[in-house]
Design an enzyme around this catalytic site. Structure first.
Site, PDB file in Angstrom:
ATOM      1  N   THR B  71      61.718  -3.551  20.122  1.00 13.07           N
ATOM      2  CA  THR B  71      62.480  -2.299  20.129  1.00 13.07           C
ATOM      3  C   THR B  71      63.551  -2.299  19.045  1.00 13.07           C
ATOM      4  O   THR B  71      63.702  -1.338  18.299  1.00 13.07           O
ATOM      5  CB  THR B  71      63.104  -2.071  21.517  1.00 13.07           C
ATOM      6  OG1 THR B  71      62.050  -1.804  22.441  1.00 13.07           O
ATOM      7  CG2 THR B  71      64.061  -0.890  21.499  1.00 13.07           C
ATOM      8  N   ASN B 150      49.489   0.567  22.269  1.00 10.72           N
ATOM      9  CA  ASN B 150      49.740  -0.316  23.407  1.00 10.72           C
ATOM     10  C   ASN B 150      49.106   0.158  24.700  1.00 10.72           C
ATOM     11  O   ASN B 150      48.948  -0.599  25.639  1.00 10.72           O
ATOM     12  CB  ASN B 150      51.251  -0.472  23.600  1.00 10.72           C
ATOM     13  CG  ASN B 150      51.958   0.860  23.694  1.00 10.72           C
ATOM     14  OD1 ASN B 150      51.812   1.718  22.831  1.00 10.72           O
ATOM     15  ND2 ASN B 150      52.721   1.061  24.756  1.00 10.72           N
ATOM     16  N   GLN B 180      51.560  -5.096  19.193  1.00 15.36           N
ATOM     17  CA  GLN B 180      50.354  -5.395  19.974  1.00 15.36           C
ATOM     18  C   GLN B 180      49.273  -6.067  19.141  1.00 15.36           C
ATOM     19  O   GLN B 180      48.279  -6.542  19.683  1.00 15.36           O
ATOM     20  CB  GLN B 180      49.795  -4.107  20.595  1.00 15.36           C
ATOM     21  CG  GLN B 180      50.653  -3.517  21.687  1.00 15.36           C
ATOM     22  CD  GLN B 180      50.692  -4.361  22.950  1.00 15.36           C
ATOM     23  OE1 GLN B 180      49.877  -5.270  23.145  1.00 15.36           O
ATOM     24  NE2 GLN B 180      51.656  -4.089  23.810  1.00 15.36           N
ATOM     25  N   SER B 200      57.186  -8.613  18.225  1.00 13.23           N
ATOM     26  CA  SER B 200      57.917  -8.974  19.434  1.00 13.23           C
ATOM     27  C   SER B 200      57.476 -10.356  19.900  1.00 13.23           C
ATOM     28  O   SER B 200      56.296 -10.693  19.807  1.00 13.23           O
ATOM     29  CB  SER B 200      57.627  -7.940  20.528  1.00 13.23           C
ATOM     30  OG  SER B 200      57.996  -8.470  21.775  1.00 13.23           O
ATOM     31  N   THR B 238      75.512 -13.489  16.582  1.00 11.48           N
ATOM     32  CA  THR B 238      75.065 -14.877  16.578  1.00 11.48           C
ATOM     33  C   THR B 238      73.605 -14.948  16.989  1.00 11.48           C
ATOM     34  O   THR B 238      73.203 -14.339  17.975  1.00 11.48           O
ATOM     35  CB  THR B 238      75.940 -15.711  17.526  1.00 11.48           C
ATOM     36  OG1 THR B 238      77.282 -15.646  17.070  1.00 11.48           O
ATOM     37  CG2 THR B 238      75.491 -17.158  17.567  1.00 11.48           C
ATOM     38  N   CYS B 326      56.092   1.152  31.107  1.00 13.26           N
ATOM     39  CA  CYS B 326      57.263   2.029  31.167  1.00 13.26           C
ATOM     40  C   CYS B 326      56.937   3.304  31.940  1.00 13.26           C
ATOM     41  O   CYS B 326      57.716   3.786  32.720  1.00 13.26           O
ATOM     42  CB  CYS B 326      57.723   2.395  29.778  1.00 13.26           C
ATOM     43  SG  CYS B 326      58.037   0.961  28.777  1.00 13.26           S
TER      44      CYS B 326
END
Lengths: 404, 379
Positions: B71, B150, B180, B200, B238, B326
């Site tokens: 994201t 996806n 994906q 991701s 960080t 989702c």
């Protein structure tokens, strides 16, 4: 600043012989709800409960205010300053000026003094005290103001700040705030009831209304796995956790009614399905309630809100119940219910988007006038006793604790 | 034994990744920005993962920028260029089938000055490159199309879209969301002519909260998170050193995929699943096109809402999704399937299964049998 909180209770003060029982119940609940929030000694005098703070507070903690505002049995409460019973006017005005100056905050404002003299030994009358202290406070506050545009003036009709003096035998109390409580009667002063909790907005409010009148709740939720999932169930637990703030540790019963819904769908006329399902729920709730020594069923019904809440429907649904069905929201409008749901902080959970009942079981046109006889006739197609017994056997029980 | 067919939602963290995370948390707790020895050790971990990623993707290590996940990588890839260009008005091309992290970010950017064209897919869920070509305008600065959808697994013609965009203007940036695709298909950044590619970690066996963006040239973007100038100023904060160590370990386990080297095992499993589905549950309408990723199958069972079967299967220990994870939570219709022209029961009754390397044909058998039973029982 504050060294005491004065709590005033309402109609339980009218209870003759039972007063002690009610008062103890209220004290118990105050101790439970304020645990960890305030450090105090509780003391009672006729007509009041005093929370004497072990150390002075600059401000009432918000959490404590919230707890007391929603504590059944409390009409209102005031954080106050206390002085010895013989304190002179100068001393009273000194303390009072501090409170008033604080309420004044930024802008100019008006104030008024009201005195209640229960201690008739005090050398001046109530009007005299009000007048004298008022004059002293006015001078003290205005002398202490630094910003040129600020000024305190007197307005005896619609003052911004009401300074109250309570002259009692033991002490003199000075305060400027009265927080409204919820009224009602202390928790446990009535018996226990069974709340039918959906995941919607209304039923938690109905539960709150019962608790406000002193009833302790057990909760029953009907669900239809797999049409409703684990997340919908968690939503019901979250609402129950919120109610447990007021109710204390709460028993939550979960009843699967998938089988009943399917049988109704298979055997009964679809426009009667909701009415018949609700009758089945009443049968399960009555039997469960009776076995747990609960005196009534509580629902969130509001007259005419949806098709199943017509008087004919409510009547036909009630006739299937052995316990009385109480509907505290019956005459409330949706907006009022929502506003109460916000007050008791269940609203934001209720509007989370999970179906509490799968839409595929909801008929296109539910009947609005289902009279008991034809309904009972249609219901004959169902093995009612068998379905109810089966559902009761499969009820699961959970213990819910408050989410604080 | 439960069966996990929801790898497109997330994967289990690989044992080697878990080990790398724990060791880093225990031993190499330094801040990579610190000048002392512990800082250097931590920095070395970042360097190693960067190298692993770069070599897998055949790009340079300095082109890899760590983020908190797909994201954030997508947000940086879309917001970064818009912030970087002074030009207004400007135009962006994307599609209706993108992941929410692209779709909603572009909706958010959409304004008087920033025009976004969302292309419709064909009935197979594939974006026609000709449509991209038609949509290109003189002020188009960015084209963003995903590699693999996806929800349906549909493979998008990113290479051709990249070529057409660059032919239109060398100044157009091409972004590909490859979240994906990684690990399942060749990620050919050079062939795609992509400037920005998002990845991701938790979809490939690394911990959640990890991911990265490939950036062809750092000056194409302005940062969207400012602070201590980490990641060469492009992403302050960080670094998630332990997570990145886990990401490195997971990346090492990925096969080096080429056109000639496809993940055979997953392809066989998907083929077997489709065969068994057609045989045992012929009512199912398959929404996944032929041109699709090896790990995703989307199909609809008309008579029941997808969520009902997800719940029913979950209570029997089979984990799948309805539409996409989702959507299941928000309980709304799938934008992707709707844009493909699905309606009514086919739209509401969509289910997604997604396989991982550990899944076995025997699990497919058990799953299909259970699904058949539940579907018969419930409808």
């Amino acid at each position: 600043m504050y060294d005491v909180i004065i709590i005033r209770y309402g109609e339980m003060g009218l209870k003759g012989k039972n007063f002690k029982k009610f008062s103890l119940a209220l004290q118990q609940d105050i101790k439970r709800r304020l645990a960890g929030l305030l450090d105090y000694q509780l003391d009672t005098t006729y007509g009041r409960i005093f929370l004497r703070l072990n150390s002075r507070l600059e401000e009432m903690p918000q959490e404590a205010v919230k707890s007391l505002k929603l504590l059944p049995g409390i009409v209102n409460f005031s954080p106050a300053l206390s002085l010895g019973p013989a304190a002179d006017l100068e001393k009273i005005a000194g303390s009072a000026a501090k409170l008033v100056a604080r309420e004044l905050k930024q802008n100019s404002g008006t104030f008024k003094v009201e005195t209640n003299r229960a201690n008739k030994d005090y050398p001046l009358t109530s009007p005299e005290i009000s007048r004298e202290v008022g004059g002293l406070v006015l001078r003290k506050v205005n002398n202490s103001l630094t910003a040129p545009q600020q000024e305190l003036t007197v307005d005896v009709h619609e003052p911004d700040i009401l300074l109250e003096l309570d002259i009692r035998k033991d002490s003199i109390y000075i305060f400027t705030r009265r927080y409204q409580g919820s009224g009602g009667l202390p928790l446990d002063s009535a018996e226990s009831a069974l709340l039918l909790l959906s995941a919607g907005i209304d039923s938690p409010v109905a539960g709150w209304q019962m608790m406000r009148r002193g009833a302790r709740l057990n909760i029953l939720h009907f669900h239809t796995p797999p049409y409703t999932g684990e997340k919908a169930l968690e939503k019901v637990r979250d609402i129950s956790r919120r109610l447990a703030r007021y109710n204390g540790e709460t028993r939550l019963f979960l009843s699967q009614i998938t089988k009943i819904q399917r049988e109704i769908q298979k055997h009964c006329q679809s426009d009667y399905s909701i009415t018949i399902l609700r009758r089945m729920m009443m049968r399960i709730a009555s039997r469960l309630g009776a076995s747990k020594n609960l005196q009534a069923i509580v629902t969130g019904d509001s007259l005419g809100q949806v098709a199943s809440q017509t008087l004919a429907n409510l009547r036909t649904i009630s006739t299937a119940a052995d316990l009385p069905v109480l509907r505290p929201l019956l005459t409330l409008d949706k907006q009022d219910i929502i506003s109460q749901a916000r007050d008791i902080q269940t609203y934001n959970i209720s509007i989370r988007p999970h179906q509490d009942c799968c839409t595929i079981f909801i008929p296109e046109n539910p009947i609005t006038r289902p009279y008991p006889e034809p309904t009972a006739e249609i219901e004959k197609a169902l093995p009612v006793e068998e379905l109810v017994t089966d559902a009761l056997e499969k009820i699961e029980e959970e213990t819910i604790t408050a989410d604080l | 034994m439960s069966v996990y067919f929801d790898h497109s939602s997330t994967t289990t963290c690989l044992p080697s990744a878990v080990k790398a995370v724990v060791e880093t948390l225990r031993e190499d707790y330094g801040n990579p920005s610190s000048v002392h020895k512990l800082g250097l050790k931590a920095e070395k971990i970042l360097k190693q993962t960067r190298k692993t990623a770069a070599s897998l993707l055949e790009v340079e290590a300095e082109q890899i920028f760590f983020t908190s996940g797909g994201t954030e990588a997508n947000n940086l890839a879309l917001r970064g260029p818009v912030k970087n260009r002074r030009q207004r008005p400007l135009h962006i091309i994307s599609s209706l089938i993108e992941h929410d992290s692209v779709f909603r970010t572009l909706k958010d950017l959409n304004s008087k000055d920033v025009e976004v064209t969302f292309l419709k897919p064909d009935s197979q869920g594939i974006i026609d490159p000709a449509r991209v070509e038609q949509a290109l305008k003189p002020d188009t600065i960015l084209v963003s199309i995903m590699q693999v959808n996806n929800e349906t697994g549909a493979l998008q013609p990113v290479e051709e879209i990249g070529r057409l965009s660059k032919e239109h203007s060398g100044n157009i940036l091409f972004h590909v969301d490859a979240v994906q695709g990684l690990g399942h298909l060749p990620v050919a950044i050079q062939d795609w002519q992509a400037d920005l590619v998002s990845f991701s970690g938790h979809k490939i066996g690394a911990p959640k909260g990890t991911g990265f963006l490939y950036v062809r040239k750092k000056n194409l973007l302005q940062p969207i998170i400012t602070g201590g100038d980490q990641e060469k100023r492009l992403r302050s904060g960080t670094e998630n050193v332990a997570g990145i160590a886990g990401l490195g370990a997971a990346l090492k386990k990925l096969p080096r995929l080429k056109e000639s080297n496809q993940p055979e095992k997953l392809l066989r499993l998907k083929k077997y699943f489709l065969q068994q589905l057609a045989r045992k549950i012929p009512e199912a309408r398959v929404n996944t096109p032929r041109e699709s990723a090896p790990h995703i199958v989307n199909f609809s069972l008309k008579k029941l809402p997808g969520e009902v079967l997800v719940n029913a299967m979950s209570s029997r220990g089979f984990y799948i999704s309805s539409g996409s994870a989702c959507h299941a939570r928000r309980n709304i219709e799938s934008r992707v399937l709707k844009s493909m022209g699905l309606t009514g029961g086919e739209l509401q009754g969509a289910l997604r299964v997604s396989f991982g390397r550990e899944n076995q044909p025997e699990e497919v058998d058990r799953f299909i049998a259970a699904l058949r039973e539940e579907y018969d029982l419930l409808q």
